[in-house]
Design a protein around this motif. Structure first.
Motif, short mmCIF file in Angstrom:
data_model
loop_
_atom_site.label_atom_id
_atom_site.label_comp_id
_atom_site.label_asym_id
_atom_site.label_seq_id
_atom_site.Cartn_x
_atom_site.Cartn_y
_atom_site.Cartn_z
N GLU A 890 -17.40 23.99 -39.91
CA GLU A 890 -16.48 24.75 -39.06
C GLU A 890 -16.01 23.90 -37.88
O GLU A 890 -14.84 23.95 -37.48
N LEU A 891 -16.95 23.08 -37.33
CA LEU A 891 -16.56 22.21 -36.22
C LEU A 891 -15.58 21.14 -36.69
O LEU A 891 -14.63 20.80 -35.96
N ILE A 892 -15.83 20.59 -37.87
CA ILE A 892 -14.90 19.60 -38.41
C ILE A 892 -13.52 20.23 -38.59
O ILE A 892 -12.49 19.62 -38.27
N GLN A 893 -13.51 21.45 -39.11
CA GLN A 893 -12.24 22.16 -39.30
C GLN A 893 -11.54 22.38 -37.95
O GLN A 893 -10.33 22.23 -37.83
N LYS A 894 -12.32 22.75 -36.92
CA LYS A 894 -11.75 22.94 -35.58
C LYS A 894 -11.20 21.62 -35.04
O LYS A 894 -10.19 21.58 -34.32
N THR A 953 -5.20 10.71 -47.09
CA THR A 953 -6.39 11.53 -47.40
C THR A 953 -6.09 12.99 -47.06
O THR A 953 -5.33 13.29 -46.14
N LEU A 954 -6.68 13.89 -47.83
CA LEU A 954 -6.59 15.33 -47.54
C LEU A 954 -7.83 15.73 -46.77
O LEU A 954 -8.96 15.50 -47.22
N GLU A 955 -7.65 16.27 -45.61
CA GLU A 955 -8.74 16.64 -44.71
C GLU A 955 -8.73 18.16 -44.50
O GLU A 955 -7.67 18.79 -44.61
N PRO A 956 -9.93 18.70 -44.15
CA PRO A 956 -11.28 18.10 -44.11
C PRO A 956 -11.78 17.75 -45.52
O PRO A 956 -11.41 18.43 -46.49
N ARG A 957 -12.61 16.75 -45.58
CA ARG A 957 -13.05 16.27 -46.88
C ARG A 957 -13.84 17.32 -47.66
O ARG A 957 -13.78 17.36 -48.90
N HIS A 958 -14.60 18.17 -46.96
CA HIS A 958 -15.43 19.15 -47.68
C HIS A 958 -14.56 20.22 -48.35
O HIS A 958 -15.03 20.93 -49.25
N MET A 959 -13.30 20.34 -47.95
CA MET A 959 -12.40 21.29 -48.60
C MET A 959 -11.73 20.67 -49.81
O MET A 959 -11.24 21.40 -50.69
N PHE A 960 -11.66 19.33 -49.87
CA PHE A 960 -11.05 18.62 -51.00
C PHE A 960 -12.02 17.53 -51.47
O PHE A 960 -11.72 16.33 -51.35
N PRO A 961 -13.20 17.91 -51.97
CA PRO A 961 -14.23 16.90 -52.28
C PRO A 961 -13.88 16.02 -53.49
O PRO A 961 -14.39 14.90 -53.59
N LEU A 1000 -3.78 13.51 -43.86
CA LEU A 1000 -3.99 12.50 -42.84
C LEU A 1000 -3.36 11.18 -43.31
O LEU A 1000 -3.72 10.64 -44.36
N LEU A 1001 -2.40 10.69 -42.54
CA LEU A 1001 -1.73 9.42 -42.83
C LEU A 1001 -2.24 8.39 -41.82
O LEU A 1001 -1.89 8.44 -40.64
N THR A 1002 -3.09 7.46 -42.30
CA THR A 1002 -3.66 6.43 -41.43
C THR A 1002 -2.93 5.12 -41.68
O THR A 1002 -2.99 4.57 -42.78
N VAL A 1003 -2.21 4.66 -40.67
CA VAL A 1003 -1.46 3.40 -40.80
C VAL A 1003 -2.36 2.27 -40.29
O VAL A 1003 -2.80 2.30 -39.13
N LEU A 1004 -2.64 1.29 -41.19
CA LEU A 1004 -3.57 0.19 -40.87
C LEU A 1004 -2.84 -1.15 -41.00
O LEU A 1004 -1.87 -1.31 -41.77
N ASP A 1005 -3.34 -2.11 -40.25
CA ASP A 1005 -2.86 -3.50 -40.35
C ASP A 1005 -3.87 -4.28 -41.18
O ASP A 1005 -5.04 -4.42 -40.79
N ASP A 1064 -28.08 16.42 -39.50
CA ASP A 1064 -26.98 16.83 -40.38
C ASP A 1064 -26.22 15.57 -40.78
O ASP A 1064 -25.51 14.96 -39.99
N ARG A 1065 -26.40 15.13 -42.06
CA ARG A 1065 -25.79 13.88 -42.51
C ARG A 1065 -24.27 13.98 -42.52
O ARG A 1065 -23.58 13.03 -42.15
N GLU A 1066 -23.75 15.09 -42.99
CA GLU A 1066 -22.30 15.24 -43.06
C GLU A 1066 -21.68 15.14 -41.67
O GLU A 1066 -20.66 14.48 -41.48
N ALA A 1067 -22.36 15.73 -40.71
CA ALA A 1067 -21.86 15.68 -39.34
C ALA A 1067 -21.92 14.25 -38.81
O ALA A 1067 -20.97 13.78 -38.16
N GLN A 1068 -23.02 13.57 -39.09
CA GLN A 1068 -23.18 12.21 -38.58
C GLN A 1068 -22.16 11.27 -39.21
O GLN A 1068 -21.60 10.39 -38.54
N ALA A 1069 -21.89 11.46 -40.52
CA ALA A 1069 -20.92 10.59 -41.19
C ALA A 1069 -19.52 10.82 -40.64
O ALA A 1069 -18.75 9.87 -40.43
N PHE A 1070 -19.17 12.05 -40.41
CA PHE A 1070 -17.84 12.36 -39.86
C PHE A 1070 -17.69 11.78 -38.47
O PHE A 1070 -16.65 11.17 -38.14
N VAL A 1071 -18.76 11.91 -37.65
CA VAL A 1071 -18.69 11.40 -36.29
C VAL A 1071 -18.57 9.87 -36.32
O VAL A 1071 -17.80 9.28 -35.53
N LYS A 1072 -19.27 9.26 -37.24
CA LYS A 1072 -19.24 7.81 -37.33
C LYS A 1072 -17.83 7.33 -37.67
O LYS A 1072 -17.32 6.36 -37.07
#
Length: 1090
Positions: A890-894, A953-961, A1000-1005, A1064-1072
């Protein structure tokens, strides 16, 4: 034979004209009005037996010899009319039969048809000029129902009148030259014997004069004219042209007829020959009744009308109803027949109606509005020269008599039109309207030239009537026992009656007189009454003198109040002219002021002492938490304020001293009450060992103090200090009133407020300890207990305690208690939330506790209002607990919701921009994304350029695993790459429409040796993509420009909260991941402000 109104010599056949009556506005040829004696008193509406006999014979004769078809709403049966006459004349059946037999034996009258040829229109043009010179031949054929056979045969025959009626009975109109719409307006009197076998005939001809052919050719205008000339050549010289004819059976006509009739042709060549406007009336001559032979027709009709109207009025009165002015069908039929048969003009009928109604109105009770119709009719037809001298005198007498009678009613309008009768205002208004219309008549102005203007006459009548009414009231209130007290009571009743009368004048009567005559009845009555009242009051107060006993003081006070109410009805002093007799009347009562003030305080003190002694210190009810003595105290103070407002002393300096005395007495009563109520609480508590009962009494005492404080706070308004300060500004020194009155009141209020706050603070401290203990216990309950069950002990504690306080405290004190408790509770919850930041379970309990506490303290509107509950502390705590209680997903969604909001608010393209097209194919459940280009990217390589590519990518990841990230091709050294690549994602509809779902459109160099650098991020909400169910499919997919953004450099609170959840691994991975993006963004300089 036709009977003429004047004898004329016979003329040659076919050229002889009948004697006719031409209608002129300046001439009336009816029977003369009877001569009446000049008198103001109305004549009696009753007739002598001989007059009634003659009148009854006349009425019977009228019914027995009626002619013509029935009029609408008239009575058809003669027997019904005869029964009505018997009832109207109050005859016994035997007498009625005898007179009916006598009427039947009388000789029949001579019957005549009064025919008026008014005009014609759209007739044929027979002359060469296209016009005609029309004239009419008319007469009555007797002996057959329809002469000449059938109507069809008659229409085929020319010269109907010449061929069927003897020449001496043929009547002729004038010739109207050169017209197709002639106007004659000529009247003929045509005699007939039997209506059943008589017919009216009319021919219309075009007069033809002898002219030469050359003259006619000079008038020629077209081919039609040439045909007419050829026809004229073949015709005999001087022969008139037939224009049309008309045949009517007399038995088909009404008593009075007025309509257009089509002219009938003799051939079908010209079937439409125009119309002719005719008027018919059946009249009598040589009536055999004694009244007709001895009296003018007008007089007989007037008496008959008077008799029938008198009967109509008395019949309604016998049925306890009021006559509405409408004649019954029987009376209307008889009067119509009589006026028609006697050939009375509309003017004579209106005169008869006016004289009859104006006389009857003065002796019988019926609506005066019945007089308006004859007034209007007489005014419309009035020409003075048509009446003789004695007739003018009769009309003038009726005007003077009704005017005098109407003024007498107006003089006594209070008794004649009492307001206890619902229709009295309407009846008075109707009378005034009649008098106004009568006095506006030309006839009234010519016949009564010396009459004063009606407004002046009515004003004098009102002034005289007001004085008469006052003396009658004074006699009515005359005391039986002589004495000053009794005289004062009688004078008080008189003044109250006068005030009540003026109120009625102002509310009801004044509007009526003003609308009708622009007369100010109220001012007239007030001016008269104030002099009369002032004289009697001044004499009475002088007789009382300076020695005023309590009983006399009470009587004088009531009289003073009544006089104030009386004077308040009068005009504003700034708008009136001159002085009033009651100006400064307060000086007459000055000796009684000390008695009034002492009486006011003594009564209030006795009432307060009695109220406290009887008080059991028990709340009056759930909504009223103070006791009975507080109610009595409020009533005492209200009575004092009411007395002060009633007194309202005009002299400013004396008024200030009186107000000071009232305030001193009120404060003294408040102190006395405080002392008495505390003593009463100690007295009652001494007999009880129950501490709870003592606490209840203490709550009641505090509530009583609160009530006393509220009452004292209203004192400036109740005593009108602001108005007083304006009045005494020029008399007192500056600040004297503030020092004298306000300072004393503020001191009393401050003391009461301090005592109340101290008591409430003590009660709150006892409850705060219990609240803190229950919140700590809430955090220690095991995890298996549901949050709703975990907060039950806290809620039950508050329910019991707050219910107790609500029961024993007034709303003001209870609200103060709730405010203190709410502030303390928020402080305890904030501390608990800070200690449980990493525990969603504990935070959820605190969140639910906060929600329930808000509901509890609001109490469905009976507790604290929303603005008192939703403080800054509450809102901050609510936000923190909402986040802390949410799951990691829910926090990731927020988080993504916040980034979408940031994307929507970003307008700057300082970091660059990407352009995409996106759509959703619901049938295939495919999300299609066409990445078109990127532009204005930041140069991140040392060579001043970048090697950009885009990760999707389609976010949040848990909604499109199941969906892996996608990438575009890498473009070397290009800050404005054109990708033009399409990607498809197989995804169901439901997750795309959830909050936070985005692309999510991430433009990278691209960096070959190290990690890729971040150009920026763009977020496209999936709910905005066209193609989902319910959306309209666009004809062409729109391009979307998305400015690039960076993560918040100062750290996101949601990420901080997720980081605290170490297990919470999912939370830690998202934060990372998000911290890595933030770190990449922080490395670039200069850093754009996003």
């Amino acid at each position: 034979m036709a009977t003429h109104l004047s004898h004329s010599q016979r003329r040659p056949p076919l050229l002889r004209q009948a004697v006719k009556i031409r209608r002129r506005k300046a001439q009336d040829v009816q029977d003369p009005l009877p001569q009446m004696a000049q008198e103001v008193e109305p004549q009696s509406h009753h007739f002598s037996p001989e007059e009634r006999t003659l009148l009854y014979e006349e009425a019977l004769y009228t019914v027995l010899h009626r002619l013509g078809q029935l009029e609408p709403n008239h009575v058809a049966e003669s027997s019904e009319l005869l029964r009505y006459l018997q009832e109207a004349f109050h005859l016994e059946p035997e007498e009625h039969q005898q007179m009916l037999q006598q009427a039947l034996e009388l000789e029949k009258p001579m019957f005549f048809l009064k025919a008026t040829v008014k005009q014609a229109k759209d007739i044929l043009g027979k002359d060469v000029s296209g016009f005609s010179d029309p004239y009419c031949l008319l007469g009555i054929e007797e002996g057959v129902g329809m002469p000449g056979g059938s109507a069809g045969a008659r229409r085929r025959q020319k010269a109907v009148v010449r061929d069927t009626i003897p020449e001496e009975q043929i009547h002729r109109t004038q010739v109207i030259t050169q017209t197709l719409n002639p106007v004659w307006d000529e009247t003929f009197i045509l005699e007939f014997k039997d209506i059943a076998n008589a017919s009216f005939h009319l021919d219309m001809w075009d007069m033809d004069t002898v002219e030469s052919v050359r003259q006619k050719l000079g008038e020629l205008t077209d081919l039609h004219g040439l045909r007419r000339i050829l026809k004229e050549v073949r015709k005999d010289k001087g022969q008139d042209d037939f224009l049309g004819s008309l045949v009517l059976r007399l038995q088909d006509l009404h008593c009075r007829e007025d309509q257009w009739y089509p002219l009938e042709p003799c051939t079908e060549t010209h079937p439409d020959r125009g119309q002719c406007h005719l008027q018919f009336q059946f009249i009598h001559k040589r009536r055999a009744t004694r009244a007709s032979r001895s009296q003018p027709s007008y007089t007989v009709h007037l008496h008959l009308l008077q008799q029938l109207v008198s009967h109509e009025v008395t019949r309604h009165q016998a049925g306890s109803t009021s006559w509405d002015g409408l004649l019954s069908p029987q009376a209307a039929t008889i009067l119509f027949l009589h006026a028609t048969q006697k050939d009375l003009s509309d003017f004579h009928q209106s005169m008869a109606q006016w004289l009859a109604y104006s006389r009857l109105y003065q002796s019988l009770e019926f609506p005066s509005s019945c007089l308006l119709h004859p007034i209007t009719s007489i005014e419309y037809q009035w020409i003075q020269g048509r009446l003789k001298e004695e007739q003018l005198g009769e009309l003038a007498t009726s005007f003077s008599s009704l005017l005098a009678y109407g003024l007498s009613l107006i003089r006594r309008f209070r008794s004649v039109f009492p307001l206890s009768v619902a229709d009295s205002p309407a009846r008075l208004q109707s009378l005034l309207r009649v008098l106004v219309q009568m006095c506006k008549m030309k006839a009234f102005g010519e016949l009564c030239p010396d009459s004063a203007p009606l407004p002046h006459l009515v004003t004098e009548a009102l002034r005289t009537g007001t004085v008469e009414w006052f003396h009658l009231k004074q006699q009515h209130h005359q005391p039986m026992v002589q004495g000053l007290l009794e005289a004062g009571k009688a004078l008080l009743s008189l003044v109250q009656d006068v005030t009540g009368d003026l109120n009625q004048c102002q509310r009801t009567w004044n509007k009526i007189f003003h609308n009708a005559l622009k007369i100010d009845l109220f001012s007239t009555a007030f001016q008269e009454l104030q002099w009369l009242v002032a004289k009697r009051v001044q004499d009475y107060t002088a007789a009382v003198g300076g020695q005023v006993s309590p009983e006399m003081g009470e009587s004088l006070f009531q009289l003073y109040i009544s006089l104030k109410e009386f004077c308040q009805l009068g005009p504003d002093p700034s708008k009136r002219e001159g002085v009033l007799a009651l100006d400064g009347f307060h000086r007459w009562f000055q000796p009684a002021i000390p008695s009034w003030l002492q009486k006011t305080y003594s009564v209030a003190l006795a009432r307060v002492q009695r109220a406290v002694q009887m008080d059991e210190l028990v709340p009056l009810g759930e909504l009223t938490k103070h006791s009975t003595s507080a109610v009595d105290l409020s009533t005492c103070f209200a009575q004092i304020s009411h007395t002060a407002r009633q007194l309202d002393w005009p002299n400013p300096e004396e008024a200030f001293m009186i107000t000071v005395k009232f305030v001193e007495d009120t404060c003294r009563l408040a102190l006395v009450y405080c002392s008495l109520i505390k003593a009463r609480a100690r007295e009652l508590s001494a007999g009880h060992k129950d501490q709870g009962q003592a606490a209840n009494m203490l709550c009641v005492v505090v509530n009583n103090m609160e009530q006393l404080r509220l009452v004292m706070g209203k004192l400036p308004t109740q005593l009108a200090w602001e108005t007083l300060e304006q009045r005494v500004g020029a008399v007192l020194e500056q600040g004297q009133l503030q020092h004298t009155l306000h300072a004393q009141l503020q001191g009393v209020l401050a003391g009461l407020g301090h005592e109340i706050r101290t008591g409430v603070r003590t009660l709150a401290e006892q409850l705060e300890v219990g609240i803190a203990k229950h919140i700590q216990k809430l955090l220690g309950i095991r995890e298996s207990v549901l949050p709703e069950d975990a907060i039950l002990p806290l809620m039950k504690f508050l329910e019991v305690e707050l219910c107790y306080m609500n029961t024993n405290l007034v709303q003001e004190n209870f609200s103060s208690l709730l405010t203190l408790l709410w502030t303390h509770t928020l402080t305890v919850l904030t501390e608990a939330a800070a200690s449980q930041r990493s525990s969603p379970l504990a935070s959820n309990r605190l969140k639910i506790a906060l929600q329930n506490l808000e509901i509890c303290f609001h109490a469905e509107g009976c507790g604290l209002p929303p603005e008192a509950l939703h403080t800054a502390t509450f809102q901050a705590l609510q936000r923190d607990l909402a986040l802390q209680a949410a799951s990691s997903r829910e926090l990731i969604q927020k988080y993504f919701c916040s980034r979408l909001k940031q994307q929507a608010e970003t307008t700057s393209e300082e970091l660059g921009v990407v352009t995409v097209k996106a759509s959703y194919r619901a049938s295939e459940q495919k999300l299609c994304v066409e990445l078109l280009s990127a532009s204005s990217l930041l140069p991140l390589d040392s060579n001043g350029s970048s090697d950009p590519f885009v990760q999707l990518t389609l976010e949040p990841r848990h909604m499109f695993p199941e969906l892996a990230p996608r990438e575009t091709q890498k473009h070397k050294k290009d800050l404005h790459p054109l990708f033009d690549e399409t990607f498809e994602f197989l995804v169901p509809t439901e997750p795309c429409q959830e909050d936070g779902a985005c692309l999510l459109l991430t433009v990278l160099d691209h960096d070959t040796l190290g990690a890729n650098d971040l150009e920026g991020e763009a977020f496209l909400p999936l709910c905005s993509v066209p193609g989902f169910p319910g959306d309209e499919e666009p004809s062409e997919l729109p391009q979307t420009r998305l400015p690039l953004t960076y993560p918040t450099p100062s750290g996101d609170p949601i990420l901080q909260l997720l980081e605290s959840r170490k297990g919470d691994r999912e939370a830690q991975a998202f934060v990372k991941m998000r911290q890595q993006r933030a770190k990449q963004a922080a490395q670039h300089t200069p850093r754009p402000g996003c």
